[in-house]
Motif scaffolding. Structure first.
Motif, PDB file in Angstrom:
ATOM      1  N   TYR A  50      13.852   5.906 -74.058  1.00  0.00           N
ATOM      2  CA  TYR A  50      14.415   4.304 -74.125  1.00  0.00           C
ATOM      3  C   TYR A  50      13.147   3.093 -73.543  1.00  0.00           C
ATOM      4  O   TYR A  50      13.461   2.494 -73.467  1.00  0.00           O
ATOM      5  CB  TYR A  50      15.430   4.689 -72.724  1.00  0.00           C
ATOM      6  CG  TYR A  50      16.331   5.018 -73.314  1.00  0.00           C
ATOM      7  CD1 TYR A  50      17.121   4.484 -74.157  1.00  0.00           C
ATOM      8  CD2 TYR A  50      16.697   6.125 -72.102  1.00  0.00           C
ATOM      9  CE1 TYR A  50      18.502   5.432 -74.370  1.00  0.00           C
ATOM     10  CE2 TYR A  50      17.958   6.785 -73.115  1.00  0.00           C
ATOM     11  CZ  TYR A  50      18.872   6.569 -74.214  1.00  0.00           C
ATOM     12  OH  TYR A  50      20.255   7.299 -74.036  1.00  0.00           O
ATOM     13  N   PRO A  53      11.137   0.584 -76.862  1.00  0.00           N
ATOM     14  CA  PRO A  53      12.972  -0.557 -77.234  1.00  0.00           C
ATOM     15  C   PRO A  53      13.512  -1.323 -76.021  1.00  0.00           C
ATOM     16  O   PRO A  53      13.073  -2.591 -76.344  1.00  0.00           O
ATOM     17  CB  PRO A  53      13.798  -0.007 -77.921  1.00  0.00           C
ATOM     18  CG  PRO A  53      13.644   1.141 -77.547  1.00  0.00           C
ATOM     19  CD  PRO A  53      12.249   1.741 -76.611  1.00  0.00           C
ATOM     20  N   GLY A  54      13.591  -1.121 -74.648  1.00  0.00           N
ATOM     21  CA  GLY A  54      14.013  -1.343 -73.753  1.00  0.00           C
ATOM     22  C   GLY A  54      12.912  -2.139 -73.412  1.00  0.00           C
ATOM     23  O   GLY A  54      13.182  -3.495 -72.640  1.00  0.00           O
ATOM     24  N   ALA A  57      13.669  -5.380 -74.886  1.00  0.00           N
ATOM     25  CA  ALA A  57      14.556  -5.856 -75.071  1.00  0.00           C
ATOM     26  C   ALA A  57      14.145  -6.426 -73.267  1.00  0.00           C
ATOM     27  O   ALA A  57      15.320  -7.565 -73.009  1.00  0.00           O
ATOM     28  CB  ALA A  57      15.642  -4.794 -74.782  1.00  0.00           C
ATOM     29  N   ALA A  60      12.874 -10.340 -74.240  1.00  0.00           N
ATOM     30  CA  ALA A  60      13.244 -10.718 -74.742  1.00  0.00           C
ATOM     31  C   ALA A  60      14.524 -11.575 -73.830  1.00  0.00           C
ATOM     32  O   ALA A  60      15.169 -12.398 -74.515  1.00  0.00           O
ATOM     33  CB  ALA A  60      13.954 -10.160 -76.024  1.00  0.00           C
ATOM     34  N   ALA A  61      15.435 -11.170 -73.135  1.00  0.00           N
ATOM     35  CA  ALA A  61      16.542 -11.039 -72.544  1.00  0.00           C
ATOM     36  C   ALA A  61      16.054 -11.750 -70.765  1.00  0.00           C
ATOM     37  O   ALA A  61      16.300 -13.059 -70.841  1.00  0.00           O
ATOM     38  CB  ALA A  61      17.241 -10.034 -72.142  1.00  0.00           C
ATOM     39  N   TRP A  64      14.710 -15.327 -72.647  1.00  0.00           N
ATOM     40  CA  TRP A  64      16.466 -16.096 -73.380  1.00  0.00           C
ATOM     41  C   TRP A  64      17.249 -16.603 -71.947  1.00  0.00           C
ATOM     42  O   TRP A  64      17.308 -18.088 -72.076  1.00  0.00           O
ATOM     43  CB  TRP A  64      17.306 -15.050 -73.825  1.00  0.00           C
ATOM     44  CG  TRP A  64      19.042 -15.678 -74.413  1.00  0.00           C
ATOM     45  CD1 TRP A  64      18.879 -17.104 -75.133  1.00  0.00           C
ATOM     46  CD2 TRP A  64      19.871 -14.663 -73.981  1.00  0.00           C
ATOM     47  NE1 TRP A  64      20.276 -17.378 -75.547  1.00  0.00           N
ATOM     48  CE2 TRP A  64      20.935 -16.234 -74.913  1.00  0.00           C
ATOM     49  CE3 TRP A  64      20.794 -14.061 -73.245  1.00  0.00           C
ATOM     50  CZ2 TRP A  64      22.122 -15.643 -74.785  1.00  0.00           C
ATOM     51  CZ3 TRP A  64      22.444 -13.851 -72.746  1.00  0.00           C
ATOM     52  CH2 TRP A  64      22.431 -14.181 -73.542  1.00  0.00           C
TER      53      TRP A  64
END
Length: 70
Positions: A50, A53-54, A57, A60-61, A64
């Motif tokens: 994990y 990719p975690g 992510a 990215a979050a 955002w």
């Protein structure tokens, strides 16, 4: 082996005494052992699976959420 008799299985109350509201040393040992086992499994299995990719992510979050208007 003898078959289980009613009232003598896992989680049964002994001699009619209620254990509601009391957490004994057995509960504390089981809780600690379960938490340490889960942590070990996450470290051994989860980090490799994990983390890449975690982490992407999470970045990215974060970007955002930082760009959203309040």
């Amino acid at each position: 082996m003898t078959p289980l008799q009613p009232g003598h299985g896992h989680g049964s109350q002994r001699a009619g005494k209620s254990s509601a509201g009391r957490l004994g040393p057995t509960w504390a040992f089981e809780f600690a052992f379960t938490m340490l086992t889960a942590l070990y499994q996450f470290v051994v299995l989860g980090v490799r699976l994990y983390f890449p990719p975690g982490f992407a992510a999470l970045v990215a979050a974060s970007i955002w959420f930082a760009r959203q208007r309040r």
